[in-house]
Design a protein around this motif. Structure first.
Motif, mmCIF file in Angstrom:
data_model
loop_
_atom_site.group_PDB
_atom_site.id
_atom_site.type_symbol
_atom_site.label_atom_id
_atom_site.label_comp_id
_atom_site.label_asym_id
_atom_site.label_seq_id
_atom_site.Cartn_x
_atom_site.Cartn_y
_atom_site.Cartn_z
ATOM 1 N N GLY A 290 5.396 26.411 12.773
ATOM 2 C CA GLY A 290 6.799 26.375 12.396
ATOM 3 C C GLY A 290 7.000 26.438 10.887
ATOM 4 N N THR B 247 13.856 21.640 13.088
ATOM 5 C CA THR B 247 14.012 20.596 14.116
ATOM 6 C C THR B 247 13.083 20.825 15.305
ATOM 7 O OG1 THR B 247 15.826 21.775 15.220
ATOM 8 C CG2 THR B 247 16.432 20.187 13.499
ATOM 9 N N LYS B 248 12.600 22.040 15.468
ATOM 10 C CA LYS B 248 11.710 22.377 16.588
ATOM 11 C C LYS B 248 10.234 22.134 16.259
ATOM 12 C CE LYS B 248 14.910 25.962 18.247
ATOM 13 N NZ LYS B 248 15.972 25.678 17.241
ATOM 14 N N ASN B 249 9.948 21.772 15.000
ATOM 15 C CA ASN B 249 8.549 21.540 14.605
ATOM 16 C C ASN B 249 8.002 20.243 15.192
ATOM 17 O OD1 ASN B 249 8.815 23.830 13.053
ATOM 18 N ND2 ASN B 249 8.951 22.741 11.096
ATOM 19 N N ARG C 109 9.171 16.773 9.635
ATOM 20 C CA ARG C 109 9.187 18.115 10.226
ATOM 21 C C ARG C 109 9.385 19.227 9.194
ATOM 22 N NH1 ARG C 109 11.628 15.222 14.641
ATOM 23 N NH2 ARG C 109 10.547 15.682 16.605
ATOM 24 N N HIS D 51 15.921 14.015 11.964
ATOM 25 C CA HIS D 51 14.997 15.065 12.398
ATOM 26 C C HIS D 51 13.702 15.068 11.588
ATOM 27 C CE1 HIS D 51 18.203 16.733 14.842
ATOM 28 N NE2 HIS D 51 18.981 16.820 13.777
#
Length: 255
Positions: free
Chosen positions: A80, A132-134, A142, A184
């Motif tokens: 990411g 935020t997806k890490n 993140r 996050h």
């Protein structure tokens, strides 16, 4: 956060502060996506080898910045987008009322704010959404967003209403963004450079540039892009740096 093995998106990366930061991060084992409106960003990326790729784009464009963020995620080998160092921006000078009594151009003011402030918000919103997806680190981190403000945000000179306002906006976003994104594990910082040896400085007459350098208490010279890059690296690697603005100016206070 470690530089080594992580992927960073750098805007304004064809030259100056952005190019120096890209070189520093690649030397530290990082991967970089260099983004700039100038086609020269491609040659800059090629000069850094396999760890760098280029992306031509406008920071005020939703579509262009979505592509830049997506490219960084793609280059990250599943880890990411770890960080953004946002260096793209413009300098503008224009008095509210000129010598003939004419008012300043509203279009010019809007253009400066659109590039320097709204462009910053644009990359922040898109990059943070991707971060935020890490997978979080042991500290829960993140990602990190590093924006470029200016000492003009605090010490604006005559004719800098547009530029100072746009950079003051960048400063003003740092703390609320850091507070919001803390849930996050994403940090937000800004660097406020003083007078640096960049292509923007070349637009200023030599006499004026020399006067600015002489006004720096110490060291009595213009800042070097690598010194900005070192500060960006420190912010990346020091997790306690968050929600603040670092003046990188040799102690100068503009008059």
């Amino acid at each position: 956060m470690d530089v080594q093995g992580n992927t960073f998106l750098i805007t304004g990366a064809a030259s100056g502060l952005g190019a120096a930061t890209a070189e520093r991060l690649v030397a530290g084992g990082g991967n970089v996506v260099l983004c700039d409106m100038q086609e020269g960003v491609k040659a800059q990326a090629e000069s850094l080898g396999a760890s760098a790729v280029a992306c031509v784009g406008d920071i005020t464009s939703d579509a262009d910045m979505q592509k830049a963020v997506a490219l960084a995620v793609e280059q990250s080998d599943g880890r990411g987008l770890a960080g953004v160092i946002h260096c793209a921006g413009v300098v503008s000078v224009g008095k509210l009322v000129d010598r003939e009594g004419n008012p300043a151009s509203l279009e010019a003011y809007s253009k400066t704010v659109n590039i320097n402030l709204i462009g910053t918000f644009n990359i922040m919103r898109l990059a943070s959404a991707a971060m935020t997806k890490n997978t979080p680190s042991d500290d829960g981190e993140r990602g990190v967003l590093i924006n470029t403000a200016s000492i003009a945000a605090f010490d604006g000179q005559v004719g800098q209403c547009a530029y100072s306002a746009s950079k003051a906006g960048v400063v003003g976003m740092s703390l609320p963004a850091a507070r919001e994104l803390s849930r996050h594990g994403i940090r937000v910082m800004a660097i406020a450079p003083g007078v640096f040896e960049t292509p923007m400085m070349s637009e200023i007459p030599d006499e004026a540039a020399q006067a600015l350098a002489a006004a720096v208490p110490f060291p009595k010279r213009l800042g070097k892009p690598v010194e900005f890059a070192k500060m960006a690296e420190q912010i990346i690697t020091n997790v306690m740096l968050n929600g603040d603005v670092v003046r990188l100016d040799g102690g100068i206070r503009m008059q």
